[in-house]
Design an enzyme around this catalytic site. Structure first.
Site, PDB file in Angstrom:
ATOM      1  N   TYR A 154      57.091 -15.540  65.900  1.00 37.85           N
ATOM      2  CA  TYR A 154      56.937 -14.665  64.719  1.00 37.85           C
ATOM      3  C   TYR A 154      57.998 -15.021  63.674  1.00 37.85           C
ATOM      4  O   TYR A 154      57.683 -15.177  62.483  1.00 37.85           O
ATOM      5  CB  TYR A 154      57.041 -13.194  65.132  1.00 37.85           C
ATOM      6  CG  TYR A 154      56.883 -12.250  63.958  1.00 37.85           C
ATOM      7  CD1 TYR A 154      55.684 -12.176  63.254  1.00 37.85           C
ATOM      8  CD2 TYR A 154      57.934 -11.432  63.543  1.00 37.85           C
ATOM      9  CE1 TYR A 154      55.534 -11.325  62.155  1.00 37.85           C
ATOM     10  CE2 TYR A 154      57.801 -10.573  62.452  1.00 37.85           C
ATOM     11  CZ  TYR A 154      56.597 -10.524  61.764  1.00 37.85           C
ATOM     12  OH  TYR A 154      56.452  -9.688  60.682  1.00 37.85           O
ATOM     13  N   LYS A 198      57.398 -16.469  59.866  1.00 37.50           N
ATOM     14  CA  LYS A 198      57.872 -15.813  58.640  1.00 37.50           C
ATOM     15  C   LYS A 198      58.894 -16.696  57.906  1.00 37.50           C
ATOM     16  O   LYS A 198      59.015 -16.614  56.676  1.00 37.50           O
ATOM     17  CB  LYS A 198      58.444 -14.430  58.956  1.00 37.50           C
ATOM     18  CG  LYS A 198      57.349 -13.418  59.356  1.00 37.50           C
ATOM     19  CD  LYS A 198      56.354 -13.160  58.221  1.00 37.50           C
ATOM     20  CE  LYS A 198      55.333 -12.101  58.556  1.00 37.50           C
ATOM     21  NZ  LYS A 198      54.360 -11.871  57.468  1.00 37.50           N
TER      22      LYS A 198
HETATM   23  N1  LIG Z   1      55.685  -3.323  60.119  1.00 33.41           N
HETATM   24  C1  LIG Z   1      56.816  -4.015  60.044  1.00 33.41           C
HETATM   25  O1  LIG Z   1      57.849  -3.649  60.625  1.00 33.41           O
HETATM   26  C2  LIG Z   1      56.852  -5.279  59.210  1.00 33.41           C
HETATM   27  C3  LIG Z   1      58.107  -5.808  58.890  1.00 33.41           C
HETATM   28  C4  LIG Z   1      58.173  -6.963  58.144  1.00 33.41           C
HETATM   29  C5  LIG Z   1      57.023  -7.586  57.723  1.00 33.41           C
HETATM   30  N2  LIG Z   1      55.808  -7.062  58.052  1.00 33.41           N
HETATM   31  C6  LIG Z   1      54.607  -7.789  57.614  1.00 33.41           C
HETATM   32  O2  LIG Z   1      53.825  -6.952  56.789  1.00 33.41           O
HETATM   33  C7  LIG Z   1      52.459  -7.343  56.874  1.00 33.41           C
HETATM   34  C8  LIG Z   1      51.594  -6.116  57.143  1.00 33.41           C
HETATM   35  O3  LIG Z   1      51.965  -5.576  58.391  1.00 33.41           O
HETATM   36  P1  LIG Z   1      51.793  -4.037  58.772  1.00 33.41           P
HETATM   37  O4  LIG Z   1      53.119  -3.566  59.194  1.00 33.41           O
HETATM   38  O5  LIG Z   1      51.078  -3.302  57.732  1.00 33.41           O
HETATM   39  O6  LIG Z   1      50.916  -4.198  60.096  1.00 33.41           O
HETATM   40  P2  LIG Z   1      49.493  -3.551  60.538  1.00 33.41           P
HETATM   41  O7  LIG Z   1      49.501  -2.096  60.312  1.00 33.41           O
HETATM   42  O8  LIG Z   1      49.272  -4.076  61.921  1.00 33.41           O
HETATM   43  O9  LIG Z   1      48.462  -4.234  59.529  1.00 33.41           O
HETATM   44  C9  LIG Z   1      48.145  -5.603  59.620  1.00 33.41           C
HETATM   45  C10 LIG Z   1      46.944  -5.885  58.742  1.00 33.41           C
HETATM   46  O10 LIG Z   1      46.637  -7.295  58.836  1.00 33.41           O
HETATM   47  C11 LIG Z   1      45.243  -7.430  59.078  1.00 33.41           C
HETATM   48  N3  LIG Z   1      44.973  -8.672  59.787  1.00 33.41           N
HETATM   49  C12 LIG Z   1      45.514  -9.113  60.940  1.00 33.41           C
HETATM   50  N4  LIG Z   1      44.969 -10.290  61.284  1.00 33.41           N
HETATM   51  C13 LIG Z   1      44.066 -10.596  60.321  1.00 33.41           C
HETATM   52  C14 LIG Z   1      43.170 -11.672  60.128  1.00 33.41           C
HETATM   53  N5  LIG Z   1      43.088 -12.700  60.987  1.00 33.41           N
HETATM   54  N6  LIG Z   1      42.367 -11.671  59.027  1.00 33.41           N
HETATM   55  C15 LIG Z   1      42.417 -10.632  58.149  1.00 33.41           C
HETATM   56  N7  LIG Z   1      43.249  -9.595  58.282  1.00 33.41           N
HETATM   57  C16 LIG Z   1      44.067  -9.575  59.362  1.00 33.41           C
HETATM   58  C17 LIG Z   1      44.865  -6.193  59.872  1.00 33.41           C
HETATM   59  O11 LIG Z   1      43.481  -5.893  59.680  1.00 33.41           O
HETATM   60  P3  LIG Z   1      42.285  -6.165  60.716  1.00 33.41           P
HETATM   61  O12 LIG Z   1      42.837  -5.985  62.092  1.00 33.41           O
HETATM   62  O13 LIG Z   1      41.255  -5.165  60.317  1.00 33.41           O
HETATM   63  O14 LIG Z   1      41.862  -7.577  60.410  1.00 33.41           O
HETATM   64  C18 LIG Z   1      45.708  -5.130  59.186  1.00 33.41           C
HETATM   65  O15 LIG Z   1      45.033  -4.643  58.040  1.00 33.41           O
HETATM   66  C19 LIG Z   1      52.388  -8.413  57.960  1.00 33.41           C
HETATM   67  O16 LIG Z   1      52.385  -9.696  57.347  1.00 33.41           O
HETATM   68  C20 LIG Z   1      53.686  -8.208  58.734  1.00 33.41           C
HETATM   69  O17 LIG Z   1      54.116  -9.376  59.381  1.00 33.41           O
HETATM   70  C21 LIG Z   1      55.697  -5.911  58.777  1.00 33.41           C
END
Ligand SMILES: NC(=O)c1ccc[n+]([C@@H]2O[C@H](COP(=O)([O-])OP(=O)(O)OC[C@H]3O[C@@H](n4cnc5c(N)ncnc54)[C@H](OP(=O)(O)O)[C@@H]3O)[C@@H](O)[C@H]2O)c1
Length: 271
Positions: A169, A173
């Site tokens: 991961y 990133k």
């Molecule tokens: N939460 C944290 O602590 C955190 C911290 C730093 C960065 N981030 C980053 O922020 C971003 C959003 O994360 P989040 O926290 O909102 O997580 P989340 O609630 O798990 O949402 C992830 C989203 O990505 C979509 N997704 C996953 N695989 C996909 C694919 N192959 N094609 C299309 N859509 C896909 C999922 O939709 P479907 O399953 O419906 O496809 C979902 O809408 C990510 O890039 C994550 O790495 C998160």
């Protein structure tokens, strides 16, 4: 909404990947509130429809005269043929995208190197890195020909600071960080803007996905600390998008107040 200078969002078309949950969903609602049109992508069509309904409601409640057109497209960013066919599913009037939010992504597992399943390696790189590159390539030519556009990529604290149990991961990133920084340099002679948002701990479905549906393991991540919310990150994304056209927010590194690094948190408080 005045803090975001909503007039700069009015009538803009915003394409958001991973819009069915978490940060992507909250970002969709906030852009709708600002009078933007939306193209929402994710694999779960039913979830996307719920987000679209919430975005329509936010747009109506804001009583803005522009925007409010929303199209949802069931799309897996790792599937090149689905990405290539995207425009066939978007009405012509929404094909001139102003802002791309490359948000789809996630972490799968906390295994140490040697024990990581190949499918987790593939999924993380295919989604977090290759999917983001595909969507960027799809839109950048049009941005260049129109001499406009803003690409906002979701990086992470993990791209700045590697930690044990996060090798793949963190590597994915770090790749997002390098790709975004290279792109920023490539378009320096254009009005195209490039932003990387680097969140720390945000409570979404992220940990549930990482711990493969184990809710108690996912909940432990946020124990004793008040994490960021999806809405907190949506505010940063929309704020970056609403800056005047000559201002490019290159990076936003945002943490909960009791998180200082990927591994240093203060958990003395309560949520
Ligand atoms: N939460 C944290 O602590 C955190 C911290 C730093 C960065 N981030 C980053 O922020 C971003 C959003 O994360 P989040 O926290 O909102 O997580 P989340 O609630 O798990 O949402 C992830 C989203 O990505 C979509 N997704 C996953 N695989 C996909 C694919 N192959 N094609 C299309 N859509 C896909 C999922 O939709 P479907 O399953 O419906 O496809 C979902 O809408 C990510 O890039 C994550 O790495 C998160």
């Amino acid at each position: 909404m005045s803090v975001f200078t909503a007039s700069r969002l009015l009538g803009k078309t915003v394409l958001i990947t991973g819009a069915s949950a978490g940060i992507g969903a909250a970002t969709a609602v906030l852009f709708a509130k600002g009078g933007s049109n939306l193209i929402l992508l994710a694999r779960r069509a039913d979830q996307l429809e719920k987000v679209a309904e919430a975005a329509y409601a936010a747009h109506r409640a804001a009583s803005v005269q522009q925007g409010g057109q929303i199209v949802t497209v069931q799309l897996d960013v790792t599937d090149g043929s689905q990405v290539a066919a995207l425009w066939s599913k978007v009405p012509p009037g929404l094909r001139a995208v102003d802002i791309l939010v490359n948000n789809a992504g996630g972490a799968h597992g906390i295994d140490r190197v040697g024990d990581i399943q190949e499918k987790d390696v593939d999924t993380m790189f295919a989604t977090n890195v290759l999917g983001l590159i595909s969507l960027t390539q799809l839109l950048i030519k049009d941005f260049k020909s129109r001499n406009a556009g803003h690409i906002i990529n979701l990086g992470s604290i993990a791209g700045r600071e590697p930690y044990a149990g996060g090798s793949v991961y963190c590597a994915s990133k770090a790749a997002v960080r390098a790709f975004t920084a290279s792109l920023l340099r490539e378009v320096v002679d254009t009005p195209i803007r490039v932003t990387e948002i680097q969140p720390g701990m945000v409570e979404t479905e992220f940990s549930l996905v990482r711990y493969r549906g184990d809710k108690s393991a996912a909940d432990k991540v946020y124990e004793g600390i008040r994490p960021l919310t999806a809405e907190d990150i949506a505010e940063e994304i929309v704020w970056a998008a609403a800056r005047p056209p000559h201002v490019n927010i290159a990076e936003v590194f945002v943490l909960p107040v009791n998180q200082a690094s990927a591994t240093l948190t203060f958990r003395g408080g309560s949520k």
